[in-house]
Design a protein around this motif. Structure first.
Motif, mmCIF file in Angstrom:
data_model
loop_
_atom_site.group_PDB
_atom_site.id
_atom_site.type_symbol
_atom_site.label_atom_id
_atom_site.label_comp_id
_atom_site.label_asym_id
_atom_site.label_seq_id
_atom_site.Cartn_x
_atom_site.Cartn_y
_atom_site.Cartn_z
ATOM 1 N N UNK A 6 38.925 38.966 27.037
ATOM 2 C CA UNK A 6 39.422 38.170 28.156
ATOM 3 C C UNK A 6 39.180 36.699 27.870
ATOM 4 N N UNK A 7 40.209 35.892 28.088
ATOM 5 C CA UNK A 7 40.112 34.440 27.933
ATOM 6 C C UNK A 7 39.823 33.882 29.313
ATOM 7 N N UNK A 8 38.572 33.541 29.561
ATOM 8 C CA UNK A 8 38.110 33.117 30.884
ATOM 9 C C UNK A 8 37.912 31.610 30.896
ATOM 10 N N UNK A 9 38.959 30.880 31.210
ATOM 11 C CA UNK A 9 38.860 29.432 31.237
ATOM 12 C C UNK A 9 37.787 28.998 32.231
ATOM 13 N N UNK A 10 36.923 28.061 31.822
ATOM 14 C CA UNK A 10 35.939 27.552 32.783
ATOM 15 C C UNK A 10 36.656 26.697 33.818
ATOM 16 N N UNK A 11 36.776 27.199 35.008
ATOM 17 C CA UNK A 11 37.591 26.553 36.024
ATOM 18 C C UNK A 11 37.018 26.906 37.385
ATOM 19 N N UNK A 12 36.778 25.923 38.211
ATOM 20 C CA UNK A 12 36.209 26.195 39.528
ATOM 21 C C UNK A 12 37.228 26.778 40.503
ATOM 22 N N UNK A 13 38.495 26.886 40.099
ATOM 23 C CA UNK A 13 39.517 27.447 40.970
ATOM 24 C C UNK A 13 39.668 28.957 40.795
ATOM 25 N N UNK A 14 39.147 29.491 39.692
ATOM 26 C CA UNK A 14 39.284 30.918 39.402
ATOM 27 C C UNK A 14 37.915 31.574 39.369
ATOM 28 N N UNK A 15 37.826 32.835 39.797
ATOM 29 C CA UNK A 15 36.533 33.532 39.770
ATOM 30 C C UNK A 15 35.979 33.636 38.349
ATOM 31 N N UNK A 16 34.685 33.423 38.226
ATOM 32 C CA UNK A 16 33.982 33.503 36.956
ATOM 33 C C UNK A 16 33.157 34.786 36.908
ATOM 34 N N UNK A 17 32.734 35.215 35.723
ATOM 35 C CA UNK A 17 31.885 36.407 35.655
ATOM 36 C C UNK A 17 30.631 36.232 36.510
ATOM 37 N N UNK A 18 30.257 37.296 37.195
ATOM 38 C CA UNK A 18 29.131 37.259 38.132
ATOM 39 C C UNK A 18 28.159 38.384 37.811
ATOM 40 N N UNK A 19 26.868 38.067 37.802
ATOM 41 C CA UNK A 19 25.835 39.079 37.608
ATOM 42 C C UNK A 19 25.600 39.739 38.962
ATOM 43 N N UNK A 26 30.504 41.477 36.839
ATOM 44 C CA UNK A 26 31.898 41.622 37.260
ATOM 45 C C UNK A 26 32.667 40.425 36.726
ATOM 46 N N UNK A 27 33.831 40.709 36.136
ATOM 47 C CA UNK A 27 34.682 39.638 35.607
ATOM 48 C C UNK A 27 35.355 38.905 36.758
ATOM 49 N N UNK A 28 36.089 37.885 36.405
ATOM 50 C CA UNK A 28 36.955 37.233 37.370
ATOM 51 C C UNK A 28 38.188 38.098 37.621
ATOM 52 N N UNK A 29 39.194 37.522 38.275
ATOM 53 C CA UNK A 29 40.419 38.238 38.661
ATOM 54 C C UNK A 29 41.402 38.285 37.494
ATOM 55 N N UNK A 55 32.831 35.349 21.661
ATOM 56 C CA UNK A 55 32.614 35.686 23.074
ATOM 57 C C UNK A 55 31.227 35.228 23.517
ATOM 58 N N UNK A 56 31.118 34.812 24.787
ATOM 59 C CA UNK A 56 29.836 34.368 25.328
ATOM 60 C C UNK A 56 29.180 35.445 26.190
ATOM 61 N N UNK A 57 29.921 36.461 26.551
ATOM 62 C CA UNK A 57 29.396 37.580 27.341
ATOM 63 C C UNK A 57 30.112 38.828 26.850
ATOM 64 N N UNK A 58 29.390 39.958 26.782
ATOM 65 C CA UNK A 58 29.997 41.194 26.285
ATOM 66 C C UNK A 58 29.234 42.402 26.811
ATOM 67 N N UNK A 59 29.925 43.528 26.818
ATOM 68 C CA UNK A 59 29.294 44.753 27.276
ATOM 69 C C UNK A 59 30.247 45.935 27.230
ATOM 70 N N UNK A 60 29.952 46.924 28.071
ATOM 71 C CA UNK A 60 30.726 48.159 28.152
ATOM 72 C C UNK A 60 31.315 48.269 29.555
ATOM 73 N N UNK A 86 28.528 46.733 32.005
ATOM 74 C CA UNK A 86 27.102 46.641 31.704
ATOM 75 C C UNK A 86 26.953 45.655 30.567
ATOM 76 N N UNK A 87 26.242 44.555 30.833
ATOM 77 C CA UNK A 87 26.003 43.556 29.810
ATOM 78 C C UNK A 87 25.124 44.154 28.713
ATOM 79 N N UNK A 88 25.498 43.941 27.458
ATOM 80 C CA UNK A 88 24.719 44.438 26.329
ATOM 81 C C UNK A 88 24.242 43.225 25.529
#
Length: 110
Positions: A6-19, A26-29, A55-60, A86-88
């Motif tokens: 997933x290409x998750x642009x750092x942007x305050x208008x779109x949901x970002x990954x959340x712990x 949970x990823x963004x939309x 990638x800066x975050x990864x998991x299953x 699940x973050x690995x």
């Protein structure tokens, strides 16, 4: 099982990954159908800030939810997919070539 990038642009208008809790994220939309998302359970997931960078975050992927998201580009509410994974630790850092990325910022490698 394949790998979802997933290409998750750092942007305050779109949901970002959340712990969410205890290593579950949970990823963004994302514009991925419910049928397609269901086939990705158990797959690896990698989230990139830049397509050509590791990638800066990864998991299953452990599942997904579908909910409405207000798209700031056109002001319309749309049903989108949010992956739960699940973050690995140590799994991040994967790279992928420039080919194969879809317009919606996703890349599936079987």
């Amino acid at each position: 099982m394949g790998t979802l990038h997933l290409y998750n642009q750092p942007d305050d208008k779109f949901p970002q990954p959340t712990n969410l809790r205890n290593g579950t994220w949970e990823t963004g939309a994302w514009y991925i159908s419910e049928i397609r998302a269901a086939t990705m359970n158990g797959a690896d997931i990698h989230i990139h800030l830049i397509k050509s960078e590791p990638s800066f975050r990864a998991g299953i992927i452990e599942g997904f939810v579908r909910r409405e998201h207000l798209d700031p580009r056109d002001g319309k509410t749309k049903l989108r997919t949010y992956f739960r994974f699940r973050n690995v630790p140590g799994m991040e850092g994967a790279t992928t070539g420039p080919d194969g990325w879809l317009q919606n910022g996703t890349k599936w490698i079987p």
